[in-house]
Design a protein around this motif. Structure first.
Motif, mmCIF file in Angstrom:
data_model
loop_
_atom_site.group_PDB
_atom_site.id
_atom_site.type_symbol
_atom_site.label_atom_id
_atom_site.label_comp_id
_atom_site.label_asym_id
_atom_site.label_seq_id
_atom_site.Cartn_x
_atom_site.Cartn_y
_atom_site.Cartn_z
ATOM 1 N N ARG A 149 1.309 -6.480 -13.328
ATOM 2 C CA ARG A 149 0.821 -6.202 -11.984
ATOM 3 C C ARG A 149 0.211 -7.474 -11.436
ATOM 4 N NH1 ARG A 149 -1.234 -1.847 -8.815
ATOM 5 N NH2 ARG A 149 -2.690 -2.851 -7.400
ATOM 6 N N ARG A 162 -2.661 -8.577 -8.740
ATOM 7 C CA ARG A 162 -3.677 -8.106 -7.787
ATOM 8 C C ARG A 162 -3.930 -9.203 -6.764
ATOM 9 N NH1 ARG A 162 -5.596 -3.737 -10.451
ATOM 10 N NH2 ARG A 162 -5.502 -3.996 -12.703
ATOM 11 N N GLU A 205 7.165 2.206 1.406
ATOM 12 C CA GLU A 205 5.987 1.986 0.587
ATOM 13 C C GLU A 205 4.766 2.010 1.485
ATOM 14 O OE1 GLU A 205 8.526 -1.317 -1.705
ATOM 15 O OE2 GLU A 205 6.355 -1.441 -2.048
ATOM 16 N N VAL A 206 3.686 2.529 0.931
ATOM 17 C CA VAL A 206 2.458 2.632 1.719
ATOM 18 C C VAL A 206 1.788 1.261 1.771
ATOM 19 C CG1 VAL A 206 0.191 3.718 1.838
ATOM 20 C CG2 VAL A 206 2.179 5.031 1.030
ATOM 21 N N GLU A 223 -1.276 -1.069 1.935
ATOM 22 C CA GLU A 223 -2.685 -0.968 1.556
ATOM 23 C C GLU A 223 -3.527 -1.945 2.376
ATOM 24 O OE1 GLU A 223 -3.830 -0.718 -2.777
ATOM 25 O OE2 GLU A 223 -4.529 -2.728 -2.267
ATOM 26 N N THR A 249 1.341 -3.909 -0.276
ATOM 27 C CA THR A 249 1.613 -2.485 -0.461
ATOM 28 C C THR A 249 0.810 -1.944 -1.635
ATOM 29 O OG1 THR A 249 3.429 -2.837 -1.983
ATOM 30 C CG2 THR A 249 3.971 -2.808 0.356
ATOM 31 N N VAL A 250 0.757 -0.629 -1.709
ATOM 32 C CA VAL A 250 -0.011 0.019 -2.772
ATOM 33 C C VAL A 250 0.553 -0.342 -4.135
ATOM 34 C CG1 VAL A 250 -0.291 2.319 -3.784
ATOM 35 C CG2 VAL A 250 -1.019 1.892 -1.457
ATOM 36 N N GLY A 251 1.875 -0.553 -4.208
ATOM 37 C CA GLY A 251 2.501 -0.914 -5.471
ATOM 38 C C GLY A 251 2.147 -2.308 -5.946
#
Lengths: 192, 528
Positions: free
Chosen positions: A137, A139, B475-476, B478, B506-508
Motif C-alpha cells: 500500500r 499512503r 473508485e471513491v 478520498e 482514491t480510497v484504494g
C-alpha cells in the motif's frame, strides 16, 4: 553489494542487492526506481527495458542520474537479446517482461545476469527470484477535501524470497521531499 | 629532431558569435553550462570575459545577446571559408570551426613569399565571409614555424592593419618569450607554473627539459617543447607498413546526416582501436566522404592524440552536416562511403587528454565504465534501430511530461525548453512515477455519477466523488485538490489551451494527476 536506500536495507540479507541476483518488484514503480536510485547516485549505469511510461522526473527526484539512465520502451520480440546485451555495460537492469514471457526465458536471463554480476530487477512476478518485494500500500499525505497537494508518500513494502530472504520482512519507504522540521516564518520589517 | 613545419593559420576571432550572424559592436556571448565560453569585443569592453558566470554577465549588461553552444552551426558556417581556401592549397587542415591551417612552405614558394601568401589568404577568407553575409573584420592570419606559434601569431593581430603577422623562420623562440603561459590552454599546469613564479613562455622555456619531464610529466614536456617554438610531438619519419585507414560502406547510401552520423560512431571506434593496438597517435585525421555519384569531400582535422572516438564521430557529423545541408556545392547523391585516414602518425606517449571535447577530468575507471555502457547501448541500437534507446533530459515546462525531453541515445543532451525561463504553474515535487505518454480519458463524477466540470472562473461545479478509469468500477475519491489553472499561450488565439489540473487520491490508495479541458477529463500520470 549494490547499495539500496536506507529504509529498504533491512529487506535484503546483506543490506543490499547482491550483484547477479534477481529481484522481483510488484505494486509500485516508485519502489523500483528507488532501488536503482542509490547505486545510480553513486555513479552506476542503469538500463530499463519494456517500460513505456516511466516518470523520468520522479526518477531524477529519487536520485537517479539521468545521464546514466537509458530506457528502451519497446524491445518487441527481441527482449531477451536486448536485455542480455545490456548486461555487458550496465550495473543494474530493470525489466518489464512482455505479458506472454516464458519462464524459461526469464531463467536464462537470470543465469546470464548472475554470470555478468549485474543486478536484475523484474517488474512483475518472476519465479526463482532471490528476493521478492511487494508494495502492499502507498499512503499519501497532503490532500484534503479540495485543498492542499500531495506532499509525501510512504510505500509499505513486504519482502520474501529464497534462502536467507525467506523470512518475510516489512519496511516503509518514504517518497517525496523530506518535511521541514520547523514551519517557515516570514519576517516583515527590519531583521532583528 | 625534426624542425617544426612552417604553418599558416587562419584564425577567426569569436567564431561561434560570427556564425550566429551577430555584429561585433553589439555585446554578445556564447554560453556553455551557465558560463561564458566566447565573448565578442563589445562584451569584453563591458568587462565580461571567458569564464564569467552568465548571471554576472547579464548583471553587467542586461541587453546582452546570449547564444548557446552549437558546433553544427559553427561548422556549417565555416564551410564556405574552407571551400574558398581549398583553392589555395590542397592540404587544408581544420583545427576547429573558425580556425584552419596549412603547411605554408610550398604555397609560399608558389605565390612569391610569405607576405604575398598571407595577403592572398586574407583576401580569400574575407571574400568568402562577405559572400556568406558574415562580418569580415575578425580574421587574423599568422605564419610561423609550427602550428602552435602560428596560431598564437594569428590571434595577436587584433590591432594590426592588415591583420597579418609573419614570424621569420627560426624566430619562433624569440617571438614566444614575452607571451603569457595561459596560451598553453592547460589550466592546471599554468596554475602550477604561476605559483612557481613562471608567468611567461620565455621563463618556462629556460627550464631544463629533463627536469620538466620529471616534474610535470609528459604533458608538461609537450607544453615545454611548444614554449620553445618546437613541435609538441616528434613525428615518426617512416611510414607504417600497414594501411591504417578504415572505411565503411553505407548500403543504401545515406541522404540524411543522422543516418550517416550513426555509422560514423562505429567507424570512429574501429579507427581508434586500430591506432591504439599499434600504440600510435596521429596528428591529423582525414575524414573522407564519397557519394554514389563519385563526389568526394575530404577534410583534414587536427587530432594530436586528443580526440577520442566520440569526438571524431562528432567532427564527422559536423562535416557531413556542412556538406549535405550547405547552401552551395551540395552533393547530388547519397553518401556511400565514409573513410578515416590517419595522417602524420607518431608514437603514443600515453597522454590521452581531451583538449577539445571540453569534458572534465574523469578517472580511468569511470571512463572504462562509460565506454562499456556506451558500447552496450550502441549494440542495442544496432539491434533495434537508433530511436529505440532513449534517455531523459530535464528542462523547462509545467507538467511532468513537459519537463522531460526524451532524446535518442547519443544525441546532444538538450531539453526542448530551457529550465532557466520562468514557468508559472509548475507542479511541485513529488513527481509521479508513471507518466502516460498519451493521457488516458477518464470520468470524474459526483456521488450520483453526474459529470463534473470546471467553470470559466476555475471553480468546480460539484464535489468530485467518484473516479472511473476505463471500464473499471468507479473508485471513491478520498482526497482531492485543484483546480489549478494552466493557461498556455493565451496570446495566441489558435494555439492557446486552457486546462485545469487536479490531484486525486482514491480510497484504494492510488493517487492520480488529472486534467480537464473543454469538459473532458484525462489522467496524465499516476503517483505509484
Amino acid at each position: 553489494m549494490v547499495a539500496v536506500p536506507d529504509p529498504l536495507r533491512g529487506l535484503f540479507p546483506g543490506g543490499g542487492i547482491r550483484p547477479g541476483s534477481l529481484v522481483a518488484v510488484t505494486g509500485s514503480t516508485s519502489l523500483l526506481l528507488a532501488l536503482l536510485s542509490t547505486a545510480s547516485a553513486d555513479g552506476a549505469w542503469c538500463g530499463a527495458v519494456g517500460f513505456s511510461s516511466l516518470g523520468a522526473l520522479a526518477a531524477a527526484e529519487l536520485g537517479i542520474g539521468l545521464e546514466r539512465f537509458a530506457v528502451i520502451d519497446d524491445p518487441g520480440s527481441q527482449w531477451t537479446t536486448v536485455t542480455a546485451a545490456l548486461f555487458d555495460g550496465m550495473d543494474l537492469v530493470a525489466l518489464r517482461p512482455p505479458a506472454r514471457a516464458r519462464p524459461v526465458d526469464l531463467r536464462t536471463l537470470a543465469r546470464r545476469a548472475r554470470s555478468r554480476a549485474v543486478a536484475l530487477l523484474v517488474a512483475g512476478n518472476a519465479e526463482g527470484a532471490d528476493v521478492r518485494l511487494h508494495a502492499e500500500r502507498t499512503r499519501w499525505e497532503g490532500l484534503g477535501a479540495g485543498h492542499g497537494r500531495l506532499r509525501r508518500g510512504s510505500v509499505e513494502v513486504r519482502s520474501t524470497g529464497r534462502g536467507s530472504a525467506s523470512r518475510p520482512r516489512t519496511a516503509s519507504l518514504p517518497v517525496g521531499p523530506a518535511p521541514t522540521t520547523s514551519p517557515t516564518t516570514v519576517h516583515f520589517g527590519r531583521a532583528s | 629532431m625534426s624542425s617544426p613545419i612552417r604553418t599558416l593559420v587562419v584564425h577567426c576571432q569569436d567564431w561561434p558569435l560570427t556564425a550566429a550572424r551577430l555584429q561585433p559592436d553589439v555585446p554578445a556571448i556564447e554560453v556553455a553550462q551557465h558560463q561564458v565560453s566566447t565573448a565578442n569585443p563589445a562584451a569584453r569592453a563591458e568587462g565580461i570575459s571567458r569564464g564569467t558566470r552568465l548571471r554576472s554577465a547579464q548583471q553587467r549588461c542586461p541587453d546582452i545577446v546570449v547564444i548557446g553552444v552549437d558546433p553544427v552551426r559553427d561548422a556549417r558556417a565555416f564551410e564556405p571559408v574552407l571551400t574558398a581556401l581549398g583553392l589555395l592549397t590542397p592540404a587544408l587542415e581544420v583545427v576547429r570551426p573558425g580556425v584552419c591551417s596549412f603547411a605554408s612552405r610550398g604555397a609560399s614558394r608558389y605565390h612569391g613569399g610569405d607576405q604575398r601568401l598571407a595577403e592572398l589568404t586574407l583576401s580569400a577568407t574575407v571574400e568568402a565571409l562577405r559572400v556568406a553575409g558574415l562580418p569580415t573584420d575578425q580574421v587574423g592570419i599568422g605564419i610561423a614555424d609550427g602550428p602552435f606559434t602560428a596560431e598564437f601569431a594569428a590571434c595577436s593581430t587584433e590591432l594590426l592593419h592588415p591583420p597579418l603577422r609573419i614570424v621569420p623562420p627560426g624566430g619562433s623562440p624569440a617571438f614566444l618569450v614575452p607571451v603569457d603561459t595561459s596560451v598553453l590552454d592547460r589550466p592546471e599546469l599554468v596554475d602550477l607554473l604561476r605559483r612557481l613564479g613562471i608567468h611567461t613562455l620565455g621563463a618556462f622555456a629556460e627550464l631544463p627539459a629533463p627536469q620538466v619531464l620529471d616534474r610535470f610529466g609528459i604533458d608538461g614536456a609537450i607544453a615545454h617543447r611548444l614554449a620553445r617554438g618546437m613541435d609538441g610531438r616528434p613525428l615518426l619519419l617512416c611510414r607504417p607498413d600497414t594501411d591504417l585507414a578504415v572505411q565503411i560502406e553505407l548500403d543504401p547510401p545515406a541522404e540524411r546526416v543522422d543516418i550517416a552520423a550513426f555509422s560514423a560512431r562505429t567507424l570512429a571506434e574501429r579507427f581508434h582501436d586500430q591506432l591504439a593496438a599499434r600504440a600510435l597517435v596521429c596528428t591529423r585525421v582525414a575524414i573522407e566522404a564519397e557519394t554514389q555519384t563519385g563526389e568526394q569531400l575530404v577534410r583534414l582535422w587536427r587530432h594530436d592524440g586528443a580526440l577520442d572516438a566520440a569526438a571524431i564521430a562528432e567532427r564527422m557529423r559536423w562535416q557531413l552536416d556542412g556538406w549535405l545541408n550547405g547552401t552551395d556545392d551540395r552533393p547530388t547523391g547519397g553518401v556511400r562511403v565514409l573513410r578515416l585516414v590517419p595522417d602524420q602518425v607518431c608514437l603514443d606517449e600515453g597522454v590521452q587528454e581531451s583538449l577539445w571535447t571540453g569534458s572534465g577530468e574523469r578517472s580511468a575507471d569511470t571512463r572504462d565504465a562509460d565506454d562499456r555502457a556506451a558500447r552496450a547501448l550502441a549494440r542495442v541500437q544496432g539491434l533495434l534501430g537508433p530511436e529505440a534507446v532513449r534517455t531523459a533530459v530535464r528542462g523547462g515546462g509545467r507538467s511532468p511530461l513537459d519537463r522531460i525531453t526524451w532524446i535518442r541515445w547519443g544525441d546532444p543532451r538538450e531539453p526542448r525548453a530551457s529550465a532557466e525561463q520562468p514557468w508559472p504553474g509548475q507542479l511541485c515535487a513529488p513527481s509521479p512515477a508513471t507518466v502516460f505518454p498519451r493521457p488516458r480519458p477518464v470520468r470524474v463524477t459526483d456521488a450520483g455519477l453526474a459529470p463534473i466540470g470546471v467553470t470559466g472562473r476555475y471553480l468546480v461545479t460539484a464535489t468530485p466523488a467518484l473516479l472511473t478509469i476505463g471500464s473499471n468500477t468507479p473508485e471513491v475519491i478520498e482526497g482531492w485538490a485543484g483546480p489549478w489553472p494552466v493557461e498556455e499561450r493565451w496570446w495566441d488565439t489558435e494555439n492557446s489551451r486552457r486546462r485545469a489540473r487536479f490531484q486525486v487520491l482514491t480510497v484504494g490508495g492510488s493517487a492520480w494527476l488529472l486534467s480537464v479541458e473543454n469538459g473532458q477529463w484525462w489522467a496524465e500520470a499516476r503517483y505509484d
